[in-house]
Design a protein around this motif. Structure first.
Motif, PDB file in Angstrom:
ATOM      1  N   ASP A   1      51.658  16.618  48.124  1.00 11.52           N
ATOM      2  CA  ASP A   1      51.476  17.162  49.468  1.00 11.52           C
ATOM      3  C   ASP A   1      52.349  18.395  49.681  1.00 11.52           C
ATOM      4  OD1 ASP A   1      49.752  15.082  50.077  1.00 11.52           O
ATOM      5  OD2 ASP A   1      51.353  13.833  50.900  1.00 11.52           O
ATOM      6  N   ALA A   2      53.499  18.426  49.027  1.00 11.18           N
ATOM      7  CA  ALA A   2      54.424  19.548  49.178  1.00 11.18           C
ATOM      8  C   ALA A   2      55.105  19.842  47.856  1.00 11.18           C
ATOM      9  CB  ALA A   2      55.474  19.223  50.243  1.00 11.18           C
ATOM     10  N   CYS A   3      55.400  21.105  47.627  1.00  6.38           N
ATOM     11  CA  CYS A   3      56.139  21.551  46.449  1.00  6.38           C
ATOM     12  C   CYS A   3      57.306  22.405  46.930  1.00  6.38           C
ATOM     13  CB  CYS A   3      55.250  22.392  45.539  1.00  6.38           C
ATOM     14  SG  CYS A   3      53.889  21.490  44.802  1.00  6.38           S
ATOM     15  N   ILE A   4      58.431  22.299  46.254  1.00  6.48           N
ATOM     16  CA  ILE A   4      59.618  23.055  46.628  1.00  6.48           C
ATOM     17  C   ILE A   4      60.054  23.912  45.451  1.00  6.48           C
ATOM     18  CG2 ILE A   4      62.027  22.917  47.374  1.00  6.48           C
ATOM     19  CD1 ILE A   4      61.343  20.122  48.518  1.00  6.48           C
TER      20      ILE A   4
ATOM     21  N   ALA B   1      49.843  22.610  40.971  1.00  8.01           N
ATOM     22  CA  ALA B   1      50.599  21.552  41.603  1.00  8.01           C
ATOM     23  C   ALA B   1      50.174  21.199  43.017  1.00  8.01           C
ATOM     24  CB  ALA B   1      52.091  21.888  41.570  1.00  8.01           C
ATOM     25  N   CYS B   2      50.379  22.066  43.974  1.00  7.52           N
ATOM     26  CA  CYS B   2      50.206  21.681  45.376  1.00  7.52           C
ATOM     27  C   CYS B   2      48.736  21.431  45.712  1.00  7.52           C
ATOM     28  CB  CYS B   2      50.778  22.772  46.268  1.00  7.52           C
ATOM     29  SG  CYS B   2      51.351  22.151  47.846  1.00  7.52           S
ATOM     30  N   ARG B   3      48.487  20.346  46.414  1.00  4.16           N
ATOM     31  CA  ARG B   3      47.114  19.973  46.782  1.00  4.16           C
ATOM     32  C   ARG B   3      46.561  20.935  47.820  1.00  4.16           C
ATOM     33  NH1 ARG B   3      46.825  18.442  51.890  1.00  4.16           N
ATOM     34  NH2 ARG B   3      48.575  17.430  52.889  1.00  4.16           N
ATOM     35  N   LYS B   4      45.266  20.899  48.010  1.00  6.32           N
ATOM     36  CA  LYS B   4      44.634  21.692  49.063  1.00  6.32           C
ATOM     37  C   LYS B   4      45.215  21.257  50.405  1.00  6.32           C
ATOM     38  CE  LYS B   4      40.369  22.595  46.618  1.00  6.32           C
ATOM     39  NZ  LYS B   4      38.923  22.440  46.560  1.00  6.32           N
ATOM     40  N   GLY B   5      45.573  22.236  51.228  1.00  5.73           N
ATOM     41  CA  GLY B   5      46.157  21.935  52.531  1.00  5.73           C
ATOM     42  C   GLY B   5      47.630  21.595  52.464  1.00  5.73           C
ATOM     43  N   GLY B   6      48.232  21.702  51.277  1.00  5.24           N
ATOM     44  CA  GLY B   6      49.639  21.344  51.105  1.00  5.24           C
ATOM     45  C   GLY B   6      50.596  22.431  51.558  1.00  5.24           C
ATOM     46  N   THR B   7      51.884  22.147  51.398  1.00  8.82           N
ATOM     47  CA  THR B   7      52.944  23.063  51.806  1.00  8.82           C
ATOM     48  C   THR B   7      53.802  23.439  50.613  1.00  8.82           C
ATOM     49  OG1 THR B   7      53.028  22.094  54.016  1.00  8.82           O
ATOM     50  CG2 THR B   7      54.978  23.328  53.305  1.00  8.82           C
TER      51      THR B   7
ATOM     52  N   LYS C   1      52.296  39.136  40.081  1.00  8.08           N
ATOM     53  CA  LYS C   1      51.276  38.160  39.670  1.00  8.08           C
ATOM     54  C   LYS C   1      51.262  36.910  40.546  1.00  8.08           C
ATOM     55  CE  LYS C   1      50.024  40.482  35.970  1.00  8.08           C
ATOM     56  NZ  LYS C   1      49.009  41.473  36.151  1.00  8.08           N
ATOM     57  N   MET C   2      51.273  37.113  41.863  1.00 12.08           N
ATOM     58  CA  MET C   2      51.221  35.972  42.768  1.00 12.08           C
ATOM     59  C   MET C   2      49.766  35.585  43.021  1.00 12.08           C
ATOM     60  SD  MET C   2      54.268  35.185  43.032  1.00 12.08           S
ATOM     61  CE  MET C   2      53.952  33.814  44.076  1.00 12.08           C
ATOM     62  N   PRO C   3      49.430  34.322  42.900  1.00 14.30           N
ATOM     63  CA  PRO C   3      48.041  33.880  43.072  1.00 14.30           C
ATOM     64  C   PRO C   3      47.662  33.713  44.545  1.00 14.30           C
ATOM     65  CG  PRO C   3      49.417  32.032  42.476  1.00 14.30           C
ATOM     66  CD  PRO C   3      50.311  33.247  42.452  1.00 14.30           C
ATOM     67  N   MET C   4      47.594  34.832  45.264  1.00 11.85           N
ATOM     68  CA  MET C   4      47.306  34.774  46.702  1.00 11.85           C
ATOM     69  C   MET C   4      45.921  34.213  46.983  1.00 11.85           C
ATOM     70  SD  MET C   4      50.052  35.382  48.173  1.00 11.85           S
ATOM     71  CE  MET C   4      49.452  35.362  49.844  1.00 11.85           C
ATOM     72  N   GLY C   5      44.984  34.411  46.057  1.00 13.29           N
ATOM     73  CA  GLY C   5      43.663  33.803  46.229  1.00 13.29           C
ATOM     74  C   GLY C   5      43.761  32.295  46.312  1.00 13.29           C
ATOM     75  N   ALA C   6      44.616  31.700  45.473  1.00 11.82           N
ATOM     76  CA  ALA C   6      44.813  30.249  45.499  1.00 11.82           C
ATOM     77  C   ALA C   6      45.447  29.813  46.811  1.00 11.82           C
ATOM     78  CB  ALA C   6      45.680  29.807  44.318  1.00 11.82           C
ATOM     79  N   VAL C   7      46.394  30.602  47.310  1.00 12.00           N
ATOM     80  CA  VAL C   7      47.047  30.274  48.576  1.00 12.00           C
ATOM     81  C   VAL C   7      46.002  30.201  49.688  1.00 12.00           C
ATOM     82  CG1 VAL C   7      48.678  31.112  50.331  1.00 12.00           C
ATOM     83  CG2 VAL C   7      49.279  31.241  47.908  1.00 12.00           C
ATOM     84  N   VAL C   8      45.128  31.197  49.737  1.00 10.28           N
ATOM     85  CA  VAL C   8      44.109  31.248  50.779  1.00 10.28           C
ATOM     86  C   VAL C   8      43.041  30.171  50.556  1.00 10.28           C
ATOM     87  CG1 VAL C   8      42.287  32.678  51.786  1.00 10.28           C
ATOM     88  CG2 VAL C   8      44.507  33.690  51.239  1.00 10.28           C
ATOM     89  N   ASN C   9      42.514  30.092  49.342  1.00 12.38           N
ATOM     90  CA  ASN C   9      41.431  29.144  49.062  1.00 12.38           C
ATOM     91  C   ASN C   9      41.860  27.690  49.187  1.00 12.38           C
ATOM     92  OD1 ASN C   9      39.600  31.213  48.633  1.00 12.38           O
ATOM     93  ND2 ASN C   9      40.063  31.324  46.452  1.00 12.38           N
ATOM     94  N   LYS C  10      43.122  27.403  48.873  1.00  9.70           N
ATOM     95  CA  LYS C  10      43.630  26.040  48.988  1.00  9.70           C
ATOM     96  C   LYS C  10      44.187  25.754  50.384  1.00  9.70           C
ATOM     97  CE  LYS C  10      45.844  24.347  45.299  1.00  9.70           C
ATOM     98  NZ  LYS C  10      46.839  24.273  44.202  1.00  9.70           N
ATOM     99  N   GLY C  11      44.288  26.784  51.222  1.00  9.60           N
ATOM    100  CA  GLY C  11      44.815  26.592  52.577  1.00  9.60           C
ATOM    101  C   GLY C  11      46.268  26.169  52.571  1.00  9.60           C
ATOM    102  N   LEU C  12      47.057  26.741  51.678  1.00  9.55           N
ATOM    103  CA  LEU C  12      48.461  26.361  51.571  1.00  9.55           C
ATOM    104  C   LEU C  12      49.290  26.960  52.708  1.00  9.55           C
ATOM    105  CD1 LEU C  12      49.037  26.880  47.735  1.00  9.55           C
ATOM    106  CD2 LEU C  12      48.580  24.742  48.950  1.00  9.55           C
ATOM    107  N   THR C  13      50.278  26.223  53.131  1.00  9.64           N
ATOM    108  CA  THR C  13      51.266  26.714  54.079  1.00  9.64           C
ATOM    109  C   THR C  13      52.503  27.082  53.279  1.00  9.64           C
ATOM    110  OG1 THR C  13      50.447  25.299  55.841  1.00  9.64           O
ATOM    111  CG2 THR C  13      52.719  26.100  56.058  1.00  9.64           C
ATOM    112  N   ILE C  14      53.008  28.280  53.475  1.00 14.34           N
ATOM    113  CA  ILE C  14      54.204  28.740  52.777  1.00 14.34           C
ATOM    114  C   ILE C  14      55.344  28.787  53.790  1.00 14.34           C
ATOM    115  CG2 ILE C  14      55.245  30.564  51.370  1.00 14.34           C
ATOM    116  CD1 ILE C  14      52.666  29.396  50.156  1.00 14.34           C
ATOM    117  N   LYS C  15      56.446  28.110  53.449  1.00 17.37           N
ATOM    118  CA  LYS C  15      57.636  28.134  54.303  1.00 17.37           C
ATOM    119  C   LYS C  15      58.782  28.646  53.447  1.00 17.37           C
ATOM    120  CE  LYS C  15      56.256  24.466  57.371  1.00 17.37           C
ATOM    121  NZ  LYS C  15      56.736  23.399  58.209  1.00 17.37           N
TER     122      LYS C  15
END
Length: 182
Positions: free
Chosen positions: A42-45, A91-97, A110-124
């Protein structure tokens, strides 16, 4: 010559009852998939930041770009937390943080911003809010609810601070945390 702190830090984590996964011994991506039933956590640090190490091509890419000053940090762990299936880790699931308390000093590549958007990740991100947590943590230590002293590997006098910083920086003498006494 400096040695890697990974074994010492893994030993500390294990002593604190954490489930330890060593990327030098196993495929962490596969282990995380198995542990989460293929879903991902659910979350990765990313608590390591710009000094991340790895054994794959992207780790080498980061190291070379940092050495020639085209990149200021090695974002391997951050990419692994966000990753797409084309990368080794997802690692982080869809909708994860994805939480980033690890320190980055500037530009990363080389940041995978497409994955961030497509997976709906929240970045803190951000440094720890010391003033917010200091008093409650001190109270828990005083009440003997927690004991953080297991991370202290070296105690020195204040005048030995330059030596303490050097052995920490150079990863000497299994140094994890130095406490200075006035």
């Amino acid at each position: 010559m400096a040695i890697d702190r990974i074994p010492e830090r893994l030993a500390l984590a294990k002593a604190a009852n954490a489930e330890v996964l060593n990327y030098e011994e196993i495929d962490v991506g596969e282990a995380v998939k198995e542990m989460t039933g293929g879903r991902g956590p659910d979350a990765c640090i990313d608590a390591v930041g710009m000094e991340a190490h790895g054994t794959d091509a992207m780790a080498l890419y980061d190291k070379v770009k940092q050495a020639v000053r085209l990149e200021t940090g090695r974002a391997l762990v951050l990419r692994q937390a966000m990753a797409t299936p084309t990368l080794r880790y997802a690692a982080c699931r869809k909708g994860g943080t994805v939480s980033v308390p690890g320190v980055y000093g500037g530009f990363i590549d080389k940041m995978p911003m497409g994955a961030v958007v497509n997976k709906g990740l929240t970045i803190k991100s951000g440094q720890t809010h010391v003033h917010r947590y200091l008093q409650p943590l001190l109270e828990r230590i005083q009440n003997q609810e927690i004991d953080p002293s297991f991370v202290i590997t070296h105690k020195m006098k204040l005048e030995d601070a330059p030596k303490g910083y050097k052995i920490f920086r150079d990863k000497e003498d299994n140094c994890i945390k130095v406490v200075l006494t006035p």
